[in-house]
Design an enzyme around this catalytic site. Sequence first.
Site, PDB file in Angstrom:
ATOM      1  N   ASP A 113       0.843  -1.251   0.086  1.00  0.00           N
ATOM      2  CA  ASP A 113      -0.082  -0.146   0.007  1.00  0.00           C
ATOM      3  C   ASP A 113       1.011   1.215   0.089  1.00  0.00           C
ATOM      4  O   ASP A 113       2.330   1.293   0.202  1.00  0.00           O
ATOM      5  CB  ASP A 113      -1.075   0.108   1.187  1.00  0.00           C
ATOM      6  CG  ASP A 113      -2.380   0.804   0.794  1.00  0.00           C
ATOM      7  OD1 ASP A 113      -2.244   1.754  -0.177  1.00  0.00           O
ATOM      8  OD2 ASP A 113      -3.073   0.763   1.577  1.00  0.00           O
TER       9      ASP A 113
HETATM   10  C1  BGC Z   1      -5.190   3.200  -0.153  1.00  0.00           C
HETATM   11  C2  BGC Z   1      -5.240   1.966  -1.035  1.00  0.00           C
HETATM   12  C3  BGC Z   1      -5.189   2.476  -2.401  1.00  0.00           C
HETATM   13  C4  BGC Z   1      -3.595   3.257  -2.631  1.00  0.00           C
HETATM   14  C5  BGC Z   1      -3.281   3.723  -3.968  1.00  0.00           C
HETATM   15  C6  BGC Z   1      -3.952   4.136  -0.365  1.00  0.00           C
HETATM   16  O1  BGC Z   1      -3.718   5.134   0.655  1.00  0.00           O
HETATM   17  O2  BGC Z   1      -5.093   2.542   1.406  1.00  0.00           O
HETATM   18  O3  BGC Z   1      -6.325   1.466  -0.953  1.00  0.00           O
HETATM   19  O4  BGC Z   1      -5.185   1.607  -3.294  1.00  0.00           O
HETATM   20  O5  BGC Z   1      -3.838   4.440  -1.734  1.00  0.00           O
HETATM   21  O6  BGC Z   1      -4.187   4.968  -4.116  1.00  0.00           O
END
Ligand code: BGC
Length: 709
Positions: free
Chosen positions: A257
Amino acid sequence: MSRIETLLSKMTLREKLGQLNMVASGYAVTGPLLGGDSPDAIRSGDIGNLLNMVGVDHVNEVQRIAVEESRLGIPLLLGFDVIHGHKTAFPVPLAEAAMFDRAAWARTARIAAVEAWNDGLALTFAPMIDVSRDLRWGRIVESAGEDSWLNAEMAIAKVKGFQGSDLSAIGSIAATAKHFCAYGAPVAGREYASVDISDRALHEIYLPPFEAAVKAGVAAIMPAFNSLAGMPMTAHEPLLKGWLRDKLGFDGVIISDYNAVAELLNHGVAGDLAEAAALSLRAGVDIDMVSNAYRKHLPEALSRGLITMAEIDACVGRVLALKERLGLFDQPYRRGTAPLAAMAGKIDHHEVARDAARKSCVLLTNYNEALPLTRTERIALIGPLADAQADMRGPWGGASVAEDSITLRTSLGKVATVVAQAEGVKISSDDMSGIATAVEAARIADTVVLCLGETAPMSGEAASRAHPELPGKQRELAEAILALGKKVVVVLFAGRPLTLPWLFHKASAVLMAWWPGEQAGPAIGDLLMGEESPSGRLPVSWPDAVGQAPLYYEQYPTGRPFNPNDHYTSKYIDAPNAPAFPFGHGLTYGAFSLSGLKVSKTVFGPNDTIEVSATVVNTGKRAAQETVFLFTHDLVASLSRPLLELRGFAKISLDPGQSGTVTIALAARDLAFPGRDLQPVLEAGDFEIKLGSSARRSQLLNTRVTLKL
Ligand code: BGC
């Protein structure tokens, strides 16, 4: 040698680490923006993957640098959060779950994939399949709600919808199941807090949706931000490597993430970025999303002996394999080249959005048949959500634009007699000066349609709420309107259940619209005016009080079940045990009776599937669709088993007076559970089979079957 082996044999360490690096990007008039880097970083092979760049021209511009100007010409992988639609905004995932419709789940994912593909994208960070049982947690909006089995069903449909049967086909994009694992159970519902659940809960509740996604062929998995029993998921070797890779055989790509590799320092499991990078790489994380820890610190980790080149090669091999499966090597500029209409099979995306929005709204209450409204009823449209265009899409709007959303204010007047409109108050402000005008507007009408709720950013990531109620002065507005004694139909917009017992008691009807997407107004209008009966069902138990959280139907038995005549039984002294509305609840404009529960076999073996059926009659005055749920209960087992477990559902549309049969298949293996050693076990004995229109136990039809081994 395969293409990938050949490439690996030629790659420098720097080029390898580039393939494990994902950079946040965007576009400015001056050219691509690459998270602090210039396009030279693509030329030098330092960047192999991008997120957040959309638009086929922009994508092809950066792709051209990678393919034509970098030494090895390896194409970029471009990912984006296509969560509930891309250009066309569909209802948020929690609302979609309320459709209880596998074909509809797959259809919206397919359309989103087609639109994203056409925008140059190859990968989405969806579906999110975190079982969510706590209304305080903002990301409940992105999930399929409280039930593990339901999250698994939705995972399968979404993966199929996004990926199709061939990742290199026109309109297919790679899906990412996230967030692995148990992100939906943060302590006290607070975003990014640690998770501490039992191994049983992990294996029984939180892992199965991911197992289902892997079996459905999901291309990628994203570990969650949280730590689980002290071990951050980004470095969770036993679950990532042990469970996902070794046990399930998942050989797709694991993408961290956002900045999660670097955040291992905050978690206190790594002393520096070299250690953090080594921990997550060894755990099985292939791509480092934006923290630059792999790119900048894996060389040091290698020289310190924290990782080996073979481990790096294994990760690079998986990333290249995904790019190959996506057809990126063979046709790097193919995305965006097929006309949308040809890909979608002439399906009107806006019609699908309207249909999904209609199917996902849940009619919570409807006293004295307040709904549907008649064409002659004089309506005052009141409240801050009646014209909140930017909010209608909900969080994670993707590439959709607010201007495409249609509000009730724009659309209701076309199908109903709207005689007055007033905002009353803002969604979240202390200013009450507009309430008097709203009350005057209501006075001239027969009926008030009152639009209340949250703002879209009040749910989603980093949006936990300790007071999941109406923000601002909306309660004051509602009470002033309700005091007029008129028919008041509330349309509620929010990304989570809100605890509003006072409203549910006083309003004539309440329709939960969640965040319905771009077709909010027309779809809600269809339901309010009875063009179609509501059919959505709650994928979450709706708490009466926030102190009941986490609340879910799948309770284990207690030694002291609630007995109103015995003080020392399981209860609150200041709130009911029961939810305001149970899982599966949702009224229609019909009225249904369910009877004649039958099973095709009462004694069956481990390889058998039995058919469970019952007769449904529409005893109401209007055509409507009923949803019937199948629950099971293992009466005596080696461990306490939940009082109800969802194992199936069926829908049936009936005209007034019409009857029909619903039949749901139940395989013996669906009665297995993690035994004392956490391995799946099927135990002989008696099971209750229950059918009903929600998880309210007192209203379920019940019979017994015996499993013989
Ligand atoms: C979120 C994810 C997301 C990623 C990319 C993160 O802050 O937890 O779910 O896919 O950002 O945007």
